[in-house]
Design a protein around this motif. Structure first.
Motif, short mmCIF file in Angstrom:
data_model
loop_
_atom_site.label_atom_id
_atom_site.label_comp_id
_atom_site.label_asym_id
_atom_site.label_seq_id
_atom_site.Cartn_x
_atom_site.Cartn_y
_atom_site.Cartn_z
N VAL A 1 -1.84 -5.46 -17.27
CA VAL A 1 -3.18 -5.30 -16.80
C VAL A 1 -2.87 -4.58 -15.29
CG1 VAL A 1 -5.37 -6.07 -16.13
CG2 VAL A 1 -4.22 -6.83 -18.12
N VAL A 2 -3.49 -3.63 -15.14
CA VAL A 2 -3.27 -2.71 -13.64
C VAL A 2 -4.52 -2.78 -12.87
CG1 VAL A 2 -2.18 -0.63 -12.85
CG2 VAL A 2 -1.60 -1.40 -14.91
N SER A 3 -4.17 -3.19 -11.82
CA SER A 3 -5.33 -3.06 -10.61
C SER A 3 -4.94 -2.26 -9.38
CB SER A 3 -5.69 -4.54 -10.09
OG SER A 3 -6.65 -4.36 -9.07
N LEU A 4 -5.65 -1.19 -9.01
CA LEU A 4 -5.51 -0.16 -8.13
C LEU A 4 -6.57 -0.48 -6.93
CD1 LEU A 4 -4.84 3.08 -10.14
CD2 LEU A 4 -3.17 1.18 -9.23
N THR A 5 -5.96 -0.40 -6.04
CA THR A 5 -6.80 -0.19 -4.58
C THR A 5 -6.68 1.28 -3.99
OG1 THR A 5 -7.18 -2.66 -4.18
CG2 THR A 5 -7.42 -1.24 -2.36
N LEU A 6 -7.65 1.95 -3.79
CA LEU A 6 -7.22 3.37 -3.43
C LEU A 6 -8.24 3.93 -2.37
CD1 LEU A 6 -7.05 4.83 -7.01
CD2 LEU A 6 -5.23 4.43 -5.58
N PRO A 7 -7.58 4.51 -1.07
CA PRO A 7 -8.39 5.17 -0.18
C PRO A 7 -9.20 6.35 -0.98
CG PRO A 7 -6.12 4.98 0.59
CD PRO A 7 -6.27 4.58 -0.73
N ALA A 8 -10.49 6.80 -0.56
CA ALA A 8 -11.16 7.73 -1.27
C ALA A 8 -10.53 9.07 -1.18
CB ALA A 8 -12.72 7.70 -0.71
#
Length: 331
Positions: free
Chosen positions: A96-103
């Motif tokens: 299960v993959v969680s991504l935090t990303l700048p816009a």
């Protein structure tokens, strides 16, 4: 046109990612609901979680000019979690993959990350494993968190606490290659000018190769304790020593042999290759102990023995103090 994730939004980005993922067998509910549902063969589930954070665990651009691709980050994030499952003697079943990303992150970079995760699963041999869901969020820095599940296939989990006096200490995989590769990437020797041998060390850092068949094989061979070498040989050996209330005696000559293939990088950087071997992590080999007389599984090599008491590691007859990676001390 090169779109950013801000251009597409969460729903648009997920529509680009989902088709790249192959659901593992046993998935009852996959991506799209609040949670996934999996079958649990054997009734026991092995679970782990790990993260890669920009400017802590990776840099988008290294001092030697190396540019970190989304594919590399996806591969490594998958590999380190598959390795944790492997170190329990288990077989991975899902991620299960969680991504935090700048816009302003490019959509192509995120697509490459998804492809890297899937490629690692396939090429490392995690048969039956796949990505079953995850989460997207906005943040200042890139961060990838993966949770992995696994099955023991009816066997017992191999813990750090089972080493006994007289056991053989053995390693599967390599030591020092990823650390040497990181040193090259952090140097000012341009990535475009490296020899094939040096480039292979950089690749060991970019896309580690944990020996996924070795964990279940060690369990079948009766391993008494095991973990993966993610933070350095001595630090991780110390974890077995402490958990087992035993002393891990490491053979100096055998360990030194792992430094020989690193000599070209050591000469270039004026470094001690043995330091990469004993303190460098992220090759994700397996360090295991086996009862005296048990035949070592294919791919394992004896590097020492277990003796009574002490909760310590010795090398060349001397106590080992420190060494290895600590996220807070080294960060």
């Amino acid at each position: 046109m090169r779109h950013s994730v801000g251009d597409l939004g969460e729903s648009g980005l997920l529509k680009r990612i989902f088709p790249r993922l192959a659901l593992p067998e046993g998935t009852i509910v996959g991506p799209g609901d609040d949670a996934a549902v999996l079958a649990a063969p054997g009734g026991q589930v092995v679970l782990t979680i790990d993260s890669l954070v920009e400017n802590q665990d990776f840099r988008l651009t290294r001092p030697n000019g190396h540019v970190t691709s989304g594919f590399d980050v996806g591969w490594k994030a998958a590999a380190q979690n598959l390795s944790d499952i492997n170190s329990m003697g288990a077989r991975a079943t899902s991620l299960v993959v969680s991504l935090t990303l700048p816009a302003n992150t490019l959509v192509q970079w995120v697509e490459d990350l998804a492809d890297g995760v899937v490629a690692a699963i396939t090429q490392l041999g995690a048969v039956g494993c796949g990505v079953i869901g995850g989460d997207l969020g906005k943040g200042r820095d890139l961060a990838v968190t993966i949770a992995a599940t696994g099955t023991l296939d009816g066997r017992r989990a191999i813990l750090r606490s089972g080493a006994n006096p007289g056991d053989t200490v053995a390693i599967s995989g390599t030591l020092g290659r990823a650390a040497a590769g990181l040193s090259l990437m952090e140097s000012h020797h341009l990535s475009t000018g490296l020899t094939p041998g040096l480039t292979s060390l950089v690749n060991a850092q970019r896309r580690p190769q944990p020996p996924l068949a070795a964990g279940p094989a060690a369990a079948r061979a009766g391993a008494s304790a095991m973990l993966d070498v993610s933070d350095g040989l001595f630090r991780d050996a110390g974890r077995i020593a402490i958990a087992s209330s035993a002393t891990i005696d490491v053979d100096g000559e055998v360990v030194r042999s792992f430094a020989v293939p690193l000599q070209e990088a050591a000469d270039l950087l004026q470094a001690d290759p043995l330091e990469w071997v004993i303190s460098g992590g992220e090759d994700y080999g397996l360090l295991a102990t086996f009862p005296l007389g048990n035949e070592l599984p294919k791919g394992f090599r004896k590097i020492g023995t277990v003796s009574e008491g002490g909760s310590r590691v010795t090398f060349r007859g001397q106590d080992v103090v420190g060494g290895g990676w600590d996220h807070f001390a080294n960060g």
